[in-house]
Design a protein around this motif. Structure first.
Motif, short mmCIF file in Angstrom:
data_model
loop_
_atom_site.label_atom_id
_atom_site.label_comp_id
_atom_site.label_asym_id
_atom_site.label_seq_id
_atom_site.Cartn_x
_atom_site.Cartn_y
_atom_site.Cartn_z
N GLN A 347 0.75 -0.91 -0.08
CA GLN A 347 -0.12 -0.75 0.25
C GLN A 347 0.88 1.12 -0.38
O GLN A 347 0.47 2.20 -0.93
CB GLN A 347 -0.76 -0.13 1.24
N GLY A 348 1.81 1.55 0.84
CA GLY A 348 2.99 2.29 1.14
C GLY A 348 2.94 2.37 -0.31
O GLY A 348 3.77 3.63 -1.19
N LEU A 349 3.65 1.60 -1.78
CA LEU A 349 4.80 1.47 -2.37
C LEU A 349 3.42 2.29 -3.54
O LEU A 349 3.79 2.84 -4.48
CB LEU A 349 4.75 0.48 -3.26
N LYS A 350 2.00 1.60 -3.52
CA LYS A 350 1.47 2.41 -4.29
C LYS A 350 0.86 3.85 -4.17
O LYS A 350 1.11 4.16 -5.32
CB LYS A 350 0.14 1.27 -3.96
N GLN A 351 0.96 4.12 -2.64
CA GLN A 351 0.62 5.36 -2.81
C GLN A 351 2.23 5.97 -3.31
O GLN A 351 1.85 7.57 -3.54
CB GLN A 351 0.78 5.56 -0.93
N THR A 352 2.76 5.53 -2.74
CA THR A 352 4.00 7.09 -3.00
C THR A 352 5.03 6.39 -4.81
O THR A 352 5.54 7.09 -5.54
CB THR A 352 5.56 6.87 -2.62
N ALA A 353 3.22 5.73 -5.63
CA ALA A 353 4.17 5.50 -6.77
C ALA A 353 5.41 4.49 -7.28
O ALA A 353 5.65 4.46 -8.06
CB ALA A 353 3.99 6.71 -8.24
N GLY A 354 6.30 3.90 -6.45
CA GLY A 354 7.64 2.99 -6.77
C GLY A 354 6.64 1.68 -7.20
O GLY A 354 7.26 1.20 -7.52
N GLY A 355 5.34 1.21 -7.02
CA GLY A 355 4.59 0.40 -6.80
C GLY A 355 3.83 0.14 -7.79
O GLY A 355 2.54 1.17 -7.45
N LEU A 356 3.48 -0.76 -8.61
CA LEU A 356 2.49 -0.91 -9.96
C LEU A 356 1.25 -2.05 -10.00
O LEU A 356 1.89 -3.47 -9.83
CB LEU A 356 3.05 -0.11 -11.32
N GLU A 357 0.56 -1.88 -9.52
CA GLU A 357 -0.47 -3.10 -8.85
C GLU A 357 -1.02 -3.22 -10.59
O GLU A 357 -1.63 -2.44 -11.03
CB GLU A 357 -1.15 -3.46 -7.96
N ILE A 358 -1.53 -5.14 -10.68
CA ILE A 358 -1.78 -5.42 -12.19
C ILE A 358 -3.16 -5.89 -12.17
O ILE A 358 -3.22 -6.74 -10.73
CB ILE A 358 -1.24 -6.03 -12.69
N ALA A 359 -4.03 -6.46 -12.68
CA ALA A 359 -5.73 -6.78 -12.27
C ALA A 359 -5.14 -8.18 -13.37
O ALA A 359 -5.82 -9.01 -13.15
CB ALA A 359 -6.59 -6.62 -12.75
N ASP A 360 -4.54 -7.82 -14.71
CA ASP A 360 -3.83 -9.21 -15.32
C ASP A 360 -3.39 -9.50 -16.60
O ASP A 360 -2.25 -8.22 -16.68
CB ASP A 360 -5.80 -9.44 -16.00
N GLY A 361 -2.66 -9.54 -17.46
CA GLY A 361 -2.27 -9.70 -18.75
C GLY A 361 -1.83 -8.53 -19.72
O GLY A 361 -0.96 -7.48 -19.46
N ALA A 362 -3.33 -7.65 -19.71
CA ALA A 362 -3.54 -5.78 -19.92
C ALA A 362 -2.96 -5.42 -19.44
O ALA A 362 -2.50 -4.48 -20.00
CB ALA A 362 -5.30 -6.48 -20.77
N THR A 363 -3.13 -5.19 -18.32
CA THR A 363 -2.82 -4.76 -17.67
C THR A 363 -1.53 -3.96 -17.44
O THR A 363 -0.52 -3.30 -17.38
CB THR A 363 -3.28 -4.07 -15.95
N PHE A 364 -0.68 -5.86 -17.00
CA PHE A 364 0.35 -5.79 -17.08
C PHE A 364 1.57 -4.90 -18.68
O PHE A 364 2.44 -4.41 -18.58
CB PHE A 364 1.20 -7.23 -17.42
N ALA A 365 0.72 -4.98 -19.32
CA ALA A 365 1.37 -5.05 -20.49
C ALA A 365 1.24 -3.62 -20.94
O ALA A 365 1.92 -2.71 -21.50
CB ALA A 365 0.64 -5.76 -22.05
N THR A 366 0.15 -2.64 -20.52
CA THR A 366 0.01 -1.82 -20.03
C THR A 366 0.87 -0.87 -19.69
O THR A 366 1.41 0.08 -20.09
CB THR A 366 -1.47 -1.40 -19.75
N ILE A 367 1.02 -1.32 -18.19
CA ILE A 367 2.85 -0.66 -17.70
C ILE A 367 4.00 -1.09 -17.73
O ILE A 367 4.60 0.02 -17.87
CB ILE A 367 2.72 -1.15 -16.32
#
Length: 405
Positions: A347-367
């Motif tokens: 949660q801390g990494l997401k809030q500081t934009a150092g961590g990127l959450e994906i939901a599936d292959g499509a979001t992984f590809a976008t990131i």
């Protein structure tokens, strides 16, 4: 009720030990603990007792153990484990004077154990709340501290049916918790001896970074290429990042699977559409011409993250993500799956934009497409991850400041 549950558990462990080698190791280790303590404990020395359920909790307590050993050498260190996965790996840990299993929490075991050791203080790491040990420690006026603990509303202490078990929390001299939510929950039970210090794992990953290994094979593999490191991956993770990386051969890939078995390694190789080599079976020369390096041994991952531009951390499509901080400390963006809500560092990494959450292959590809094509974004996200770790460190010093040594 607690005593009945413990004795039923004890019977279960005994019968399980007949069929399980892991349980048998724990059972036999516990039976030998009191004898070991009687042989090894020096009655003229003061012992500080650290208890960690398993290897993960040990890593949280490790910075504190090592600081005490260096700054207060007059104390001896006793380290106990509940799980074989912790004891078998760290039974020869050089910063502890005695390492052993903790006998199951019966009244008799607790009394015998504490009579043999007579610790001057005790540290229980994170989720360790053994009713009999803690009550006897309190009765004997031995200070006991909970380190890197974290509390949530769904825990037994905050349910109507668990009110009687909250007495165990009042046996602690002080809690050193990870966040303010934990402090507030404890306050709702009338417990005020609480300091919000953060998580000692941040201190630990900084130690690990300082002690990182020089890996010639990985250096030769990387050369001048950009690399994505996939750490502690499971099949569900590999089904997401391997197809994408197969189509983007301008980046190289290092895969360090969580399960290192011949079947799993072959499964990974079958999914790859590029030249791959296994770490234990290659040379720097061969590795330099490969597109994918598969890590088929343990103990290297924390150093390998240093060679990546991006890290993918596995487990987020299963029981939960693995160690994010070992990657983030190297100033690289960390990508992980959706099962991360119970992990404060995620949660801390997401809030500081150092961590990127994906939901599936499509979001992984976008990131990944953005990280691969936008150098400024790649750099900014990586620096945010590293800054989060640096800014969150220091819990060990805060604990020592409050403990009477």
């Amino acid at each position: 009720m607690y005593q009945l549950v413990i004795y039923l558990y004890l019977c279960g462990v005994y019968f399980a030990s007949i069929f399980s080698e892991k349980v048998r190791k724990m059972w036999l280790g516990e039976q030998q603990t009191i004898k070991m303590l009687k042989e090894k404990v020096n009655p003229n020395q003061q012992y500080i007792w650290f208890h960690a359920a398993s290897l993960g909790e040990f890593e949280q307590g490790r910075p504190l153990i090592e600081r005490i050993r260096i700054e207060y050498p007059e104390y001896k260190i006793l380290l106990t484990f509940f799980s074989p996965s912790g004891y078998e790996v760290r039974k020869n840990y050089e910063f502890a004077d005695i390492v052993c299993y903790l006998p199951i929490d019966t009244i008799r075991n607790s009394r015998r154990f504490l009579r043999a050791v007579k610790p001057c203080m005790a540290f229980f790491i994170k989720y360790e709340f053994w009713y009999n040990y803690l009550h006897i420690l309190k009765h004997r006026d031995i200070p006991v501290y909970s380190v890197s603990s974290i509390f949530r509303e769904n825990q037994i202490f905050f349910r109507w049916y668990g009110k009687s078990y909250t007495h165990v929390l009042k046996c602690f001299t002080r809690f050193f918790v990870q966040n303010d939510e934990s402090r507030q929950l404890l306050a709702s039970l009338g417990i005020s001896q609480v300091d919000v210090v953060g998580d000692t794992r941040f201190d630990r990953v900084l130690q690990i970074k300082e002690a990182s290994k020089h890996l010639p094979i990985v250096e030769a593999f990387k050369s001048d290429s950009k690399v994505m490191v996939a750490g502690s991956s499971w099949e569900s993770d590999e089904d997401i990042f391997i197809p994408f990386m197969n189509q983007h051969r301008d980046w190289k890939m290092i895969i360090a699977p969580h399960v290192i078995s011949e079947d799993h390694l072959k499964q990974i190789e079958q999914k790859l559409q590029c030249v791959s080599v296994r770490y234990s079976k290659t040379t720097p020369e061969e590795a330099s011409s490969a597109d994918c390096l598969i890590i088929d041994c343990f103990g290297l991952l924390s150093s390998i993250y240093h060679y990546g531009e991006v890290a993918y951390i596995g487990g987020g499509f299963g029981a939960g993500i693995h160690n994010l901080l070992e990657a983030a400390v190297w100033n690289v963006p960390v990508i992980f799956g959706p099962n991360n809500h119970q992990f404060q560092e995620a949660q801390g990494l997401k809030q500081t934009a150092g961590g990127l959450e994906i939901a599936d292959g499509a979001t992984f590809a976008t990131i990944m497409n953005r990280l691969m094509t936008d150098a400024e974004y790649l750099n900014k996200t990586g620096l945010a991850a590293g800054k989060f770790v640096q800014d969150s460190a220091g819990a060990t010093g805060k604990v020592l400041h409050r403990v009477a040594l």
